[in-house]
Design a protein around this motif. Structure first.
Motif, short mmCIF file in Angstrom:
data_model
loop_
_atom_site.label_atom_id
_atom_site.label_comp_id
_atom_site.label_asym_id
_atom_site.label_seq_id
_atom_site.Cartn_x
_atom_site.Cartn_y
_atom_site.Cartn_z
N PRO A 122 -3.21 -5.77 10.90
CA PRO A 122 -4.54 -5.37 11.39
C PRO A 122 -4.57 -3.98 12.02
CG PRO A 122 -3.89 -7.53 12.24
CD PRO A 122 -2.65 -6.88 11.67
N ASP A 123 -3.50 -3.20 11.87
CA ASP A 123 -3.46 -1.86 12.46
C ASP A 123 -4.13 -0.82 11.57
OD1 ASP A 123 -2.78 -0.10 14.47
OD2 ASP A 123 -0.84 0.41 13.58
N ALA A 124 -4.82 -1.25 10.53
CA ALA A 124 -5.47 -0.29 9.62
C ALA A 124 -6.69 -0.97 9.03
CB ALA A 124 -4.50 0.10 8.51
N GLN A 179 -9.25 -0.85 20.81
CA GLN A 179 -9.38 -0.61 19.36
C GLN A 179 -8.01 -0.64 18.67
OE1 GLN A 179 -11.57 2.96 18.26
NE2 GLN A 179 -13.43 2.30 19.29
N ASP A 180 -6.97 -0.26 19.39
CA ASP A 180 -5.65 -0.07 18.76
C ASP A 180 -4.56 -0.59 19.65
OD1 ASP A 180 -3.53 0.80 17.23
OD2 ASP A 180 -3.78 2.92 17.69
N MET A 181 -4.09 -1.83 19.47
CA MET A 181 -4.71 -2.88 18.70
C MET A 181 -4.62 -4.20 19.42
SD MET A 181 -1.88 -3.42 15.65
CE MET A 181 -2.49 -5.02 15.18
N ASP A 194 6.88 -0.46 19.91
CA ASP A 194 7.17 0.92 19.49
C ASP A 194 6.64 1.35 18.13
OD1 ASP A 194 8.34 1.22 21.91
OD2 ASP A 194 10.32 1.80 21.20
N GLU A 195 5.40 0.96 17.83
CA GLU A 195 4.76 1.51 16.63
C GLU A 195 4.26 2.92 16.93
OE1 GLU A 195 1.75 2.66 13.74
OE2 GLU A 195 1.42 2.37 15.87
N GLU A 196 3.72 3.08 18.14
CA GLU A 196 3.10 4.37 18.50
C GLU A 196 4.13 5.43 18.86
OE1 GLU A 196 0.11 4.73 17.98
OE2 GLU A 196 -1.04 2.92 18.43
N GLY A 197 5.32 5.01 19.20
CA GLY A 197 6.36 5.94 19.63
C GLY A 197 7.49 5.14 20.22
N CYS A 253 1.49 -7.30 14.10
CA CYS A 253 0.67 -6.62 15.12
C CYS A 253 1.56 -5.89 16.10
CB CYS A 253 -0.12 -7.66 15.91
SG CYS A 253 -1.25 -8.66 14.94
N HIS A 254 1.31 -4.60 16.30
CA HIS A 254 2.10 -3.91 17.34
C HIS A 254 1.46 -4.12 18.70
CE1 HIS A 254 -0.39 -0.28 18.12
NE2 HIS A 254 -0.62 -0.21 16.83
N MET A 255 2.32 -4.26 19.71
CA MET A 255 1.86 -4.57 21.06
C MET A 255 1.84 -3.34 21.97
SD MET A 255 1.01 -7.59 22.07
CE MET A 255 1.71 -8.87 23.09
ZN LIG Z 1 -2.09 1.11 16.00
#
Ligand SMILES: [Zn+2]
Length: 457
Positions: free
Chosen positions: A178-180, A116-118, A150-153, A84-86
């Motif tokens: 769960p990011d998809a 929603q994300d996430m 840092d999943e989003e950037g 899970c990305h935070m």
């Molecule tokens: Zn995400």
């Protein structure tokens, strides 16, 4: 069907609120470590052993948390990792109706950045691990939860760093991310549950034409802009080969059952041996199908010339590719070289950090196996227990998520959020992000049941 109790829901709501209200954007205001350290405290307070709760990372503001729910006795199987990305995407108070970093319940929805994300799934999985621990659950294998940066950037992608630097901490039989994926609702009716079972690989290329230039009053046939655009026109006319894998094959098989007759007939023809090229071409007119049938490369940026009255000395384009599993960025770079068919055009690879390199990585994401009984089957059966009658189908994500780092080292992964959303209410990365309260409660039911099945009842 076990339904999460009022007390367990209340705790899961407190954790959700806490996480939404910690700003984890990649900005001076954001700090992932504040959130992961807060969850570390929860696990230690609950009695998890310090050696099973690791806070670590390459940057003080981007620490990842890895929690191991240890098997009772010798594990019978390799662990399962929940990834899970935070971090969240930036959100501005001026764009929103409410403060994005305040958790607000209103009209049956939870509002806030990350609902929603996430942070919904982050909180649901933290709550699930704590609940299982409180109940004295004894799994037969280790269950691991990784909360990452840092999943989003940002420069410190936690998933990639953990796989490469601390493989022992995150090594697993398979990954649940769960990011998809998730459940699509149409006016409240569950339509389909999509499980991302593989994804395409993202790659950028820089295409460059250079020329000695000169005065624009004396044009010559050699011209950097014309050479570049001629090459790009060849790319526009080119289609990469049609190719199915076990995941897209299953996806299209399931889809044929619900599509209108004409499309369903075309789908059956591409599934036949040998596949029908004309049917593939007809389906490819639809961008969403096309992207699932082949690697795609498209010009996304142009930059050329230095003065209105000078012959251009350079002309440059960025070509963005989404590569099918089983193929590498370098293989695709070489394909571009032959499509451009002009030795005067240089094709370089642009890394995710923006470095331009003569060649691209050779590493390919694994060709996905057919969804395993061990992971996919309980996921599907618990989903159908909670949303009766729903079709659960594996899909190939055409975008990119952190699962790719695990695919690159051969660990299968499933992207599944267990969150039910209306098709037209996807607000991830957008304004007034929100989650139906009921979706959150159902996701708690799901994670609890699913984790217990994976761990062995
Ligand atoms: Zn995400």
């Amino acid at each position: 069907m076990p339904v999460t109790s009022v007390a367990d829901r209340a705790e899961a709501r407190v954790i959700f609120k806490q996480l939404v209200e910690i700003n984890t954007t990649d900005t001076p205001q954001g700090n992932v470590t504040t959130a992961t350290a807060a969850m570390q405290k929860r696990f230690l307070d609950a009695g998890f052993l310090p050696e099973d709760v690791h806070l670590l990372g390459p940057d003080p503001r981007k620490q990842n948390l890895v929690v191991r729910f240890r098997a009772a006795g010798a594990p019978t199987q390799k662990p399962v990792l929940f990834l899970c990305h935070m971090d969240v995407v930036q959100a501005l108070r001026s764009d929103w109706s409410t403060d994005p970093f305040q958790f607000i319940e209103k009209d049956g929805y939870f509002y806030g950045r990350g609902t929603q994300d996430m942070k919904d799934s982050d909180a649901a999985l933290v709550a699930t691990f704590l609940r299982l621990h409180r109940e004295g659950y004894k799994p037969k294998r280790d269950l691991i939860l990784a909360l990452t940066a840092d999943e989003e950037g940002g420069k410190f992608n936690g998933a990639e760093w953990l796989v490469q630097q601390h493989r022992d901490l995150v090594d697993a039989a398979f990954v649940i991310n769960p990011d998809a994926g998730g459940i699509e609702l149409e006016n409240g009716r569950p339509v389909v549950a999509e499980v991302e079972a593989t994804e395409k690989l993202y790659a950028d290329y820089q295409v460059t034409a250079t020329n000695r230039g000169g005065h624009s009053s004396l044009p010559r046939p050699d011209n950097a802009i014309y050479e570049l655009t001629a090459g790009l026109n060849r790319l526009a006319a080119y289609t990469f080969p049609f190719e199915l894998n076990e995941v897209t094959r299953t996806y299209f098989t399931n889809l044929a059952a619900s599509e209108k007759a004409e499309t369903a007939a075309d789908i059956r023809e591409i599934l036949a041996t040998p596949p029908d090229a004309a049917a593939a071409a007809r389906l490819s007119a639809e961008p969403a199908f096309n992207a699932r049938l082949r690697t795609t490369c498209v010009a996304t940026r142009l930059n050329a010339g230095h003065a209105n009255n000078a012959l251009p000395q350079t002309a440059q384009a960025i070509v963005n590719c989404r590569i099918l599993p089983g193929h590498s960025p370098e293989e695709t770079r070489q394909a571009l070289v032959s499509i451009f068919a002009d030795p005067k055009l240089g094709v370089a690879y642009v890394s995710s950090l923006g470095d331009v390199k003569a060649s691209a990585p050779d590493r390919k994401a694994m060709v996905p196996p057919a969804p395993s009984q061990e992971g996919f089957a309980p996921l599907a059966s618990w989903t159908q227990a909670i949303w009766p009658g729903i079709t659960v189908t594996p899909v190939m994500e055409t975008g990119a998520s952190d699962s790719i780092y695990f695919a690159q080292v051969g660990i299968p992964n499933y992207g599944y959020s267990a969150i039910a959303l209306e098709r037209d209410d996807v607000r991830a990365h957008g304004r007034d992000e929100r989650l139906p309260v009921d979706s959150y409660w159902k996701s708690l039911d799901f994670w609890y049941s699913f984790a217990k099945t994976l761990g062995g009842d």
